[in-house]
Enzyme design. Structure first.
Site, PDB file in Angstrom:
ATOM      1  CB  THR A   9      -0.906   0.015   1.257  1.00 31.55           C
ATOM      2  OG1 THR A   9      -0.055  -0.157   2.403  1.00 31.55           O
ATOM      3  CG2 THR A   9      -1.940  -1.088   1.222  1.00 31.55           C
TER       4      THR A   9
ATOM      5  CB  VAL B 126       8.334   1.594  -3.145  1.00 32.07           C
ATOM      6  CG1 VAL B 126       9.090   0.532  -3.937  1.00 32.07           C
ATOM      7  CG2 VAL B 126       9.202   2.838  -2.967  1.00 32.07           C
TER       8      VAL B 126
ATOM      9  CB  CYS C 264      16.116   6.040  -5.373  1.00 36.83           C
ATOM     10  SG  CYS C 264      16.068   6.820  -3.756  1.00 36.83           S
TER      11      CYS C 264
ATOM     12  CD  GLN D 141      18.219  11.792  -2.671  1.00 44.20           C
ATOM     13  OE1 GLN D 141      19.419  11.824  -2.462  1.00 44.20           O
ATOM     14  NE2 GLN D 141      17.427  10.913  -2.091  1.00 44.20           N
TER      15      GLN D 141
ATOM     16  CE  LYS E 196      20.359   4.959   3.156  1.00 48.56           C
ATOM     17  NZ  LYS E 196      18.990   5.487   2.933  1.00 48.56           N
TER      18      LYS E 196
ATOM     19  CG  HIS F  32      15.538  10.953  -6.482  1.00 50.85           C
ATOM     20  ND1 HIS F  32      14.405  11.472  -5.926  1.00 50.85           N
ATOM     21  CD2 HIS F  32      15.976   9.987  -5.629  1.00 50.85           C
ATOM     22  CE1 HIS F  32      14.156  10.848  -4.780  1.00 50.85           C
ATOM     23  NE2 HIS F  32      15.079   9.939  -4.577  1.00 50.85           N
TER      24      HIS F  32
HETATM   25  P1  NAP Z   1       5.460   4.353   2.360  1.00 54.36           P
HETATM   26  O1  NAP Z   1       4.762   5.004   1.221  1.00 54.36           O
HETATM   27  O2  NAP Z   1       5.445   5.017   3.693  1.00 54.36           O
HETATM   28  O3  NAP Z   1       4.875   2.867   2.513  1.00 54.36           O
HETATM   29  C1  NAP Z   1       5.271   2.002   3.520  1.00 54.36           C
HETATM   30  C2  NAP Z   1       4.682   0.628   3.297  1.00 54.36           C
HETATM   31  O4  NAP Z   1       5.173  -0.257   4.306  1.00 54.36           O
HETATM   32  C3  NAP Z   1       3.163   0.627   3.416  1.00 54.36           C
HETATM   33  O5  NAP Z   1       2.629  -0.346   2.567  1.00 54.36           O
HETATM   34  C4  NAP Z   1       2.983   0.225   4.868  1.00 54.36           C
HETATM   35  O6  NAP Z   1       1.727  -0.370   5.129  1.00 54.36           O
HETATM   36  C5  NAP Z   1       4.075  -0.816   5.007  1.00 54.36           C
HETATM   37  N1  NAP Z   1       4.369  -1.052   6.412  1.00 54.36           N
HETATM   38  C6  NAP Z   1       4.781  -0.137   7.319  1.00 54.36           C
HETATM   39  N2  NAP Z   1       4.875  -0.726   8.543  1.00 54.36           N
HETATM   40  C7  NAP Z   1       4.535  -2.015   8.384  1.00 54.36           C
HETATM   41  C8  NAP Z   1       4.412  -3.126   9.258  1.00 54.36           C
HETATM   42  N3  NAP Z   1       4.672  -3.017  10.575  1.00 54.36           N
HETATM   43  N4  NAP Z   1       4.026  -4.320   8.751  1.00 54.36           N
HETATM   44  C9  NAP Z   1       3.739  -4.423   7.445  1.00 54.36           C
HETATM   45  N5  NAP Z   1       3.818  -3.409   6.555  1.00 54.36           N
HETATM   46  C10 NAP Z   1       4.213  -2.218   7.017  1.00 54.36           C
HETATM   47  O7  NAP Z   1       6.975   4.129   2.035  1.00 54.36           O
HETATM   48  P2  NAP Z   1       7.682   3.809   0.617  1.00 54.36           P
HETATM   49  O8  NAP Z   1       8.156   5.065   0.017  1.00 54.36           O
HETATM   50  O9  NAP Z   1       6.819   2.924  -0.200  1.00 54.36           O
HETATM   51  O10 NAP Z   1       9.007   3.078   1.076  1.00 54.36           O
HETATM   52  C11 NAP Z   1       9.019   1.906   1.838  1.00 54.36           C
HETATM   53  C12 NAP Z   1      10.461   1.460   2.022  1.00 54.36           C
HETATM   54  O11 NAP Z   1      11.014   1.122   0.763  1.00 54.36           O
HETATM   55  C13 NAP Z   1      11.408   2.516   2.596  1.00 54.36           C
HETATM   56  O12 NAP Z   1      11.378   2.587   3.990  1.00 54.36           O
HETATM   57  C14 NAP Z   1      12.742   2.064   2.049  1.00 54.36           C
HETATM   58  O13 NAP Z   1      13.323   1.103   2.901  1.00 54.36           O
HETATM   59  C15 NAP Z   1      12.379   1.446   0.737  1.00 54.36           C
HETATM   60  N6  NAP Z   1      12.624   2.391  -0.371  1.00 54.36           N
HETATM   61  C16 NAP Z   1      13.642   2.135  -1.157  1.00 54.36           C
HETATM   62  C17 NAP Z   1      13.927   2.954  -2.202  1.00 54.36           C
HETATM   63  C18 NAP Z   1      15.108   2.675  -3.053  1.00 54.36           C
HETATM   64  O14 NAP Z   1      15.795   3.592  -3.374  1.00 54.36           O
HETATM   65  N7  NAP Z   1      15.371   1.471  -3.433  1.00 54.36           N
HETATM   66  C19 NAP Z   1      13.159   4.068  -2.469  1.00 54.36           C
HETATM   67  C20 NAP Z   1      12.097   4.345  -1.649  1.00 54.36           C
HETATM   68  C21 NAP Z   1      11.843   3.479  -0.594  1.00 54.36           C
HETATM   69  P3  NAP Z   1       0.496   0.524   5.671  1.00 54.36           P
HETATM   70  O15 NAP Z   1      -0.038   1.245   4.467  1.00 54.36           O
HETATM   71  O16 NAP Z   1      -0.410  -0.511   6.218  1.00 54.36           O
HETATM   72  O17 NAP Z   1       1.030   1.453   6.703  1.00 54.36           O
HETATM   73  C1  3JM Z   2      14.497   4.493   3.764  1.00 57.76           C
HETATM   74  O1  3JM Z   2      14.816   9.267  -1.122  1.00 57.76           O
HETATM   75  C2  3JM Z   2      15.112   8.585  -0.100  1.00 57.76           C
HETATM   76  O2  3JM Z   2      14.900   8.960   1.059  1.00 57.76           O
HETATM   77  C3  3JM Z   2      15.813   7.254  -0.265  1.00 57.76           C
HETATM   78  C4  3JM Z   2      14.935   6.035  -0.204  1.00 57.76           C
HETATM   79  C5  3JM Z   2      14.819   5.457   1.175  1.00 57.76           C
HETATM   80  C6  3JM Z   2      15.662   4.439   1.648  1.00 57.76           C
HETATM   81  C7  3JM Z   2      16.706   3.836   0.782  1.00 57.76           C
HETATM   82  O3  3JM Z   2      16.355   3.272  -0.236  1.00 57.76           O
HETATM   83  O4  3JM Z   2      17.895   3.885   1.104  1.00 57.76           O
HETATM   84  C8  3JM Z   2      13.818   5.962   2.003  1.00 57.76           C
HETATM   85  C9  3JM Z   2      13.667   5.488   3.289  1.00 57.76           C
HETATM   86  C10 3JM Z   2      15.502   3.967   2.953  1.00 57.76           C
HETATM   87  C11 3JM Z   2      16.367   2.873   3.492  1.00 57.76           C
HETATM   88  O5  3JM Z   2      17.368   3.155   4.145  1.00 57.76           O
HETATM   89  O6  3JM Z   2      16.029   1.719   3.265  1.00 57.76           O
END
Ligand code: NAP
Ligand code: 3JM
Length: 351
Positions: free
Chosen positions: A15, A18, A132, A159, A218, A247
């Site tokens: 939800t 990402v 990212c 970003q 990172k 970004h």
């Molecule tokens: P987001 O929009 O805040 O979404 C967070 C997701 O995680 C929601 O589906 C949320 O569910 C779920 N979640 C949170 N707590 C949970 C729990 N206790 N149990 C199960 N599900 C849970 O965040 P996002 O931007 O999609 O990013 C999520 C993560 O992806 C980041 O923290 C980061 O580690 C990673 N990320 C990586 C990149 C990259 O560069 N590769 C980029 C962006 C993010 P609910 O809707 O139920 O709260």
């Molecule tokens: C947690 O734009 C951003 O903030 C980077 C994406 C991100 C990350 C990541 O991919 O490194 C957002 C929140 C993380 C993490 O450390 O996993």
């Protein structure tokens, strides 16, 4: 991973900003999904998502969520990955993790398909998706490194708030409205330590002992691992800007041998996953507003650094939710299962 016709795929964080993009990308690229299992927290369990015109109920992530699951794409933050990815691996699931939890683990491959696809097959259950800002930079640096050997990189990022998730997007929207309504004094920042609307915050993720942020480090560490070259020196300043998606990065590269701007342009035009937009006479260069929803990494403003003998300046832009996160993860999954993406999709990707 055992080859099958179709796979049971879980999306953890389905939800989120990402996770939703992951589900769209799986659908668009016709990934061979037998069953899709969207997982999230108790807050949104029971909601529905749409996949291939079917409505699917989101389930709460639990210890037994991975029984029978072939592949899990994790995107619910580092602490969820640390807790549940090992449980998934124990259940026989291959995990592609979007968080920073396992990226620097020697046992975990860190993969950008255009750069080091071969690393995928060294996995022991978990494959990490890079940050990212790192992903879009290395897609462009790799061909330059192969041609002229990179000595040093200086990068500054711009970003988008979607990198922080759905709450941050809402915060930018609300703060912008409030400022335009002369309510600036009533703003109470929640996601960021300062107002993000009409501002630039030189602060992404936490500060470390060396006064760099974790996001900056990172970029340093992940680049060396993905490019498999610890000799590349890199320094970064990562900045959050009031942009919803996309970004941008100003990248200065010093190489061992001379690469002219023209040669570099030719090289990048042929590089996989890269599109060159570089026509300053007509005000053409990559822009975040223009690339939302697109798959390639865009590069422009390619010019020689006149302050050194062998240097280049570049402007690199990509959709952080797609190539920076969801698309890169799905591309890894495609290589893992040997899924050939339809030509029509690749044409869109590489245009
Ligand atoms: P987001 O929009 O805040 O979404 C967070 C997701 O995680 C929601 O589906 C949320 O569910 C779920 N979640 C949170 N707590 C949970 C729990 N206790 N149990 C199960 N599900 C849970 O965040 P996002 O931007 O999609 O990013 C999520 C993560 O992806 C980041 O923290 C980061 O580690 C990673 N990320 C990586 C990149 C990259 O560069 N590769 C980029 C962006 C993010 P609910 O809707 O139920 O709260
Ligand atoms: C947690 O734009 C951003 O903030 C980077 C994406 C991100 C990350 C990541 O991919 O490194 C957002 C929140 C993380 C993490 O450390 O996993």
């Amino acid at each position: 991973m055992k080859k099958k016709g179709k796979y049971i795929v879980a999306v953890v964080g389905a939800t989120g900003a990402v996770g939703k993009e992951m589900i769209s990308v799986l659908e668009e690229r016709c990934f061979p999904v037998k069953q899709l299992i969207p997982l999230a927290s108790s807050r949104t369990a029971g909601n529905t998502i749409t996949f291939n015109d079917k409505s699917i109920v989101v389930k709460e992530l639990k210890d037994d969520s991975f029984e029978g699951v072939d592949l899990a794409l994790f995107s619910a933050g580092g602490s969820i990955s640390l807790e549940y990815a090992p449980k998934a691996v124990k259940a026989g699931t291959v995990v592609i993790d979007n968080s920073s939890a396992f990226r620097m683990d020697d046992e975990v491959p860190l993969v950008v398909p255009e750069v080091n696809p071969e690393a995928i097959f060294t996995h022991k259950g978990i494959i990490a998706n890079p940050n990212c800002s790192t992903i879009q930079m290395v897609v462009v640096l790799k061909p330059i490194h192969d041609q002229a050997k990179i000595k040093r990189v200086v990068v500054s990022t711009y970003q988008a708030v979607s990198g922080t998730g759905k709450e941050a997007m809402e915060e930018l929207f609300q703060q912008t409205q409030m400022i335009l309504n002369f309510q600036k004094d009533e703003i109470k920042p929640k996601v960021y330590p300062h107002v993000i609307a009409f501002n630039c915050l030189p602060h992404i993720d936490v500060f470390l002992e060396n006064d760099y942020t974790k996001e900056e480090m990172k970029m340093v560490k992940e680049t060396k691992k993905i490019m498999d070259d610890p000799s590349i020196r890199l320094t970064a300043t990562t900045v959050r800007v009031p942009v919803f998606i996309g970004h941008s990065e100003a990248v200065n590269v010093e190489t061992e041998t001379k690469l002219t701007a023209d040669k570099c342009r030719q090289l990048l035009k042929k590089a996989p996953g890269v599109v060159v937009i570089d026509d300053p006479a007509n005000n053409k260069y990559p822009l975040a507003t223009e690339i939302v929803g697109k798959d390639p990494t865009f590069v422009g403003r390619i010019r020689e650094d006149e302050s050194i003998d062998c240097g280049l300046n570049l402007w690199i832009v990509a959709d952080n939710l797609r190539k920076g996160a969801a698309l890169n993860a799905v591309q890894i999954a495609e290589i893992l299962v040997g899924h050939k993406v339809m030509k029509a999709v690749i044409d869109v990707e590489y245009k």
